[in-house]
Design a protein around this motif. Structure first.
Motif, mmCIF file in Angstrom:
data_model
loop_
_atom_site.group_PDB
_atom_site.id
_atom_site.type_symbol
_atom_site.label_atom_id
_atom_site.label_comp_id
_atom_site.label_asym_id
_atom_site.label_seq_id
_atom_site.Cartn_x
_atom_site.Cartn_y
_atom_site.Cartn_z
ATOM 1 N N GLN A 101 0.830 -1.204 0.000
ATOM 2 C CA GLN A 101 0.000 0.000 0.000
ATOM 3 C C GLN A 101 0.866 1.256 0.000
ATOM 4 O OE1 GLN A 101 -3.485 0.113 2.658
ATOM 5 N NE2 GLN A 101 -3.123 -2.050 3.083
ATOM 6 N N LEU A 102 1.973 1.210 0.740
ATOM 7 C CA LEU A 102 2.868 2.365 0.789
ATOM 8 C C LEU A 102 3.525 2.605 -0.571
ATOM 9 C CD1 LEU A 102 4.128 4.614 2.416
ATOM 10 C CD2 LEU A 102 5.838 2.995 3.273
ATOM 11 N N LEU A 103 3.843 1.541 -1.284
ATOM 12 C CA LEU A 103 4.412 1.693 -2.621
ATOM 13 C C LEU A 103 3.389 2.297 -3.583
ATOM 14 C CD1 LEU A 103 6.486 -1.595 -3.082
ATOM 15 C CD2 LEU A 103 7.329 0.712 -2.599
ATOM 16 N N VAL A 104 2.153 1.826 -3.513
ATOM 17 C CA VAL A 104 1.106 2.375 -4.372
ATOM 18 C C VAL A 104 0.874 3.850 -4.044
ATOM 19 C CG1 VAL A 104 -1.326 2.205 -5.027
ATOM 20 C CG2 VAL A 104 0.011 0.134 -4.671
ATOM 21 N N PHE A 105 0.878 4.162 -2.770
ATOM 22 C CA PHE A 105 0.684 5.547 -2.351
ATOM 23 C C PHE A 105 1.846 6.422 -2.826
ATOM 24 C CE2 PHE A 105 1.030 8.943 0.876
ATOM 25 C CZ PHE A 105 -0.196 9.548 0.653
ATOM 26 N N PHE A 116 -4.515 15.401 -6.239
ATOM 27 C CA PHE A 116 -4.341 15.500 -4.788
ATOM 28 C C PHE A 116 -5.475 14.775 -4.082
ATOM 29 C CE2 PHE A 116 -0.998 18.343 -5.533
ATOM 30 C CZ PHE A 116 -1.397 19.299 -6.455
ATOM 31 N N LEU A 117 -5.171 14.279 -2.904
ATOM 32 C CA LEU A 117 -6.175 13.575 -2.118
ATOM 33 C C LEU A 117 -7.201 14.569 -1.586
ATOM 34 C CD1 LEU A 117 -3.848 11.201 -0.082
ATOM 35 C CD2 LEU A 117 -5.213 10.619 -2.078
ATOM 36 N N PRO A 118 -8.494 14.224 -1.657
ATOM 37 C CA PRO A 118 -9.513 15.129 -1.122
ATOM 38 C C PRO A 118 -9.524 15.114 0.402
ATOM 39 C CG PRO A 118 -10.519 13.095 -1.863
ATOM 40 C CD PRO A 118 -9.070 13.006 -2.261
ATOM 41 N N ASP A 119 -10.109 16.152 0.972
ATOM 42 C CA ASP A 119 -10.212 16.220 2.437
ATOM 43 C C ASP A 119 -11.011 15.050 3.002
ATOM 44 O OD1 ASP A 119 -10.479 19.839 2.557
ATOM 45 O OD2 ASP A 119 -8.730 18.542 2.577
ATOM 46 N N THR A 120 -11.867 14.459 2.194
ATOM 47 C CA THR A 120 -12.716 13.366 2.669
ATOM 48 C C THR A 120 -11.982 12.037 2.738
ATOM 49 O OG1 THR A 120 -13.446 13.060 0.385
ATOM 50 C CG2 THR A 120 -14.838 14.400 1.805
ATOM 51 N N PHE A 121 -10.746 11.988 2.229
ATOM 52 C CA PHE A 121 -10.024 10.722 2.180
ATOM 53 C C PHE A 121 -9.743 10.228 3.600
ATOM 54 C CE2 PHE A 121 -6.443 7.872 1.695
ATOM 55 C CZ PHE A 121 -6.713 7.219 0.502
ATOM 56 N N TYR A 122 -10.075 8.965 3.859
ATOM 57 C CA TYR A 122 -9.732 8.370 5.139
ATOM 58 C C TYR A 122 -9.188 6.980 4.883
ATOM 59 C CZ TYR A 122 -13.890 5.394 4.978
ATOM 60 O OH TYR A 122 -14.817 4.460 4.629
ATOM 61 N N LEU A 123 -8.463 6.460 5.842
ATOM 62 C CA LEU A 123 -7.797 5.178 5.663
ATOM 63 C C LEU A 123 -8.016 4.325 6.899
ATOM 64 C CD1 LEU A 123 -5.995 3.493 3.831
ATOM 65 C CD2 LEU A 123 -4.018 4.524 4.940
ATOM 66 N N GLU A 124 -8.608 3.174 6.689
ATOM 67 C CA GLU A 124 -8.819 2.210 7.754
ATOM 68 C C GLU A 124 -8.408 0.838 7.249
ATOM 69 O OE1 GLU A 124 -12.883 2.508 8.849
ATOM 70 O OE2 GLU A 124 -12.681 4.482 9.784
ATOM 71 N N ASP A 125 -8.267 -0.109 8.171
ATOM 72 C CA ASP A 125 -7.799 -1.437 7.796
ATOM 73 C C ASP A 125 -8.727 -2.120 6.803
ATOM 74 O OD1 ASP A 125 -5.527 -1.271 9.334
ATOM 75 O OD2 ASP A 125 -6.472 -2.097 11.121
ATOM 76 N N GLU A 126 -10.025 -1.828 6.884
ATOM 77 C CA GLU A 126 -10.959 -2.526 6.000
ATOM 78 C C GLU A 126 -11.048 -1.885 4.618
ATOM 79 O OE1 GLU A 126 -13.539 0.248 8.552
ATOM 80 O OE2 GLU A 126 -11.757 -1.005 8.764
ATOM 81 N N GLY A 128 -8.049 0.318 3.088
ATOM 82 C CA GLY A 128 -6.714 0.228 2.526
ATOM 83 C C GLY A 128 -6.539 1.090 1.291
ATOM 84 N N ILE A 129 -5.393 0.918 0.631
ATOM 85 C CA ILE A 129 -5.043 1.691 -0.546
ATOM 86 C C ILE A 129 -4.799 0.735 -1.699
ATOM 87 C CG2 ILE A 129 -3.155 3.024 -1.576
ATOM 88 C CD1 ILE A 129 -3.014 4.643 0.922
ATOM 89 N N SER A 130 -5.365 1.072 -2.840
ATOM 90 C CA SER A 130 -5.174 0.264 -4.040
ATOM 91 C C SER A 130 -5.181 1.198 -5.242
ATOM 92 C CB SER A 130 -6.283 -0.780 -4.169
ATOM 93 O OG SER A 130 -7.525 -0.150 -4.423
ATOM 94 N N VAL A 205 -2.071 9.447 6.243
ATOM 95 C CA VAL A 205 -1.858 8.163 5.567
ATOM 96 C C VAL A 205 -0.533 7.538 6.008
ATOM 97 C CG1 VAL A 205 -1.472 7.074 3.322
ATOM 98 C CG2 VAL A 205 -3.290 8.762 3.585
ATOM 99 N N LEU A 206 0.520 8.338 6.064
ATOM 100 C CA LEU A 206 1.824 7.811 6.469
ATOM 101 C C LEU A 206 1.808 7.325 7.916
ATOM 102 C CD1 LEU A 206 4.256 10.398 4.823
ATOM 103 C CD2 LEU A 206 3.756 8.063 4.073
ATOM 104 N N ARG A 207 1.085 8.028 8.761
ATOM 105 C CA ARG A 207 0.979 7.579 10.145
ATOM 106 C C ARG A 207 0.305 6.214 10.217
ATOM 107 N NH1 ARG A 207 -1.278 11.812 12.337
ATOM 108 N NH2 ARG A 207 -3.431 11.103 12.115
ATOM 109 N N HIS A 208 -0.704 6.006 9.369
ATOM 110 C CA HIS A 208 -1.411 4.716 9.364
ATOM 111 C C HIS A 208 -0.531 3.609 8.807
ATOM 112 C CE1 HIS A 208 -4.920 2.039 9.090
ATOM 113 N NE2 HIS A 208 -4.397 1.644 7.940
ATOM 114 N N LEU A 209 0.222 3.892 7.758
ATOM 115 C CA LEU A 209 0.983 2.841 7.079
ATOM 116 C C LEU A 209 2.351 2.582 7.693
ATOM 117 C CD1 LEU A 209 0.209 3.662 3.328
ATOM 118 C CD2 LEU A 209 -0.832 1.892 4.760
ATOM 119 N N THR A 210 2.957 3.597 8.321
ATOM 120 C CA THR A 210 4.327 3.437 8.828
ATOM 121 C C THR A 210 4.447 3.695 10.327
ATOM 122 O OG1 THR A 210 4.991 5.758 8.490
ATOM 123 C CG2 THR A 210 5.150 4.281 6.596
#
Length: 259
Positions: A101-105, A116-126, A128-130, A205-210
């Motif tokens: 996911q970090l590579l895709v990001f 650019f990512l919108p303000d509404t973007f959120y990231l949870e385990d269910e 993820g990023i694709s 996003v970085l806080r969630h992934l790293t």
């Protein structure tokens, strides 16, 4: 017959008539009654108004009261984000690993100029990023999984360090200068987060992934974060940074550069 002033005050006799023909005492009572009605009317109106911090009840804190820190994305961006989240939630059996996911990001931040990512973007385990989540439709593959895997392999094939940096941060500057003195090839790719309108979203996003919310954040071609300036400087002092980079396919021309 002469009347005493006290007789008039007590209402025993009528005083001089007003222009309307009513005694002064009667007019005084009418004026007092009207003033009372006016006061009661104002009080009743005030009691029906919503109360806030200026009266007694504090206004609750919430998103509805907050102003966005920048211009919101267009409506189609919101709709695309909602559709991507809904699609991912219908396929919970497949999600790339956090490193992938970090590579895709990172690919998105590097290659999608002007996106650019919108303000509404959120990231949870269910979720993820694709590829589909980030709108990377140009990547190869018929399905979201195939497109995502193609991006991951492409980032590994390039073999570049990705440095999430802040342009005016002394720690970010120190990390970039160290890597520059080591003459790493291929040259690290730099993403200046504070020069983008979605910098706060990238930080989340970085806080969630790293598990890191500070900068710089140095990412290997495998998708693993090496950490920040203190981390890579410590590895360098221990003689391990160059070997780490070599292991991931990079060439370090000056392995013993001053830290």
């Amino acid at each position: 017959m002469r009347f005493k002033p006290a007789d008039i005050e007590e209402g025993l006799v009528a005083g001089p008539a007003s222009h309307s023909g009513r005694p002064l005492l009667t007019r005084t009572r009418i004026l007092i009654a009207l003033a009372s009605l006016l006061f009661l009317g104002l009080f009743a109106h005030q009691s029906t108004l919503p109360r806030d911090a200026a009266t007694q009840v504090p206004v609750p804190q919430g998103a509805a009261l907050a102003q966005p820190h920048r211009k919101l994305p267009p409506q189609e961006a919101w709709e695309a984000e909602a559709a991507a989240q809904a699609k991912l939630k219908t396929h919970p059996n497949w999600l790339p690993s956090r490193d992938d996911q970090l590579l895709v990001f990172s690919y998105f931040a590097l290659e999608e100029s002007g996106a650019f990512l919108p303000d509404t973007f959120y990231l949870e385990d269910e979720t993820g990023i694709s590829a589909d989540r980030l709108g990377l439709a140009r990547s190869k593959g018929a399905t979201d999984e195939e497109r995502t895997k193609w991006i991951v392999e492409e980032m590994k094939r390039r073999g570049e360090l990705v440095v999430f940096s802040k342009k005016f941060c002394p720690f970010s500057r120190g990390a970039k200068e160290l890597l520059n003195r080591m003459d790493v090839s291929p040259k690290p790719r730099i993403i200046e987060v504070d020069q983008r309108p979605d910098g706060d979203v990238i930080k989340t996003v970085l806080r969630h992934l790293t598990a890191r919310s500070t900068f710089p954040n140095v990412v290997l071609p495998s998708g693993r974060s090496l950490g920040g300036f203190d981390d890579i400087r410590e590895l360098h002092h221990a003689g391990k940074l160059a070997s780490q980079l070599n292991f991931h396919g990079m060439k370090v021309n000056v392995p013993d550069a001053d830290a």
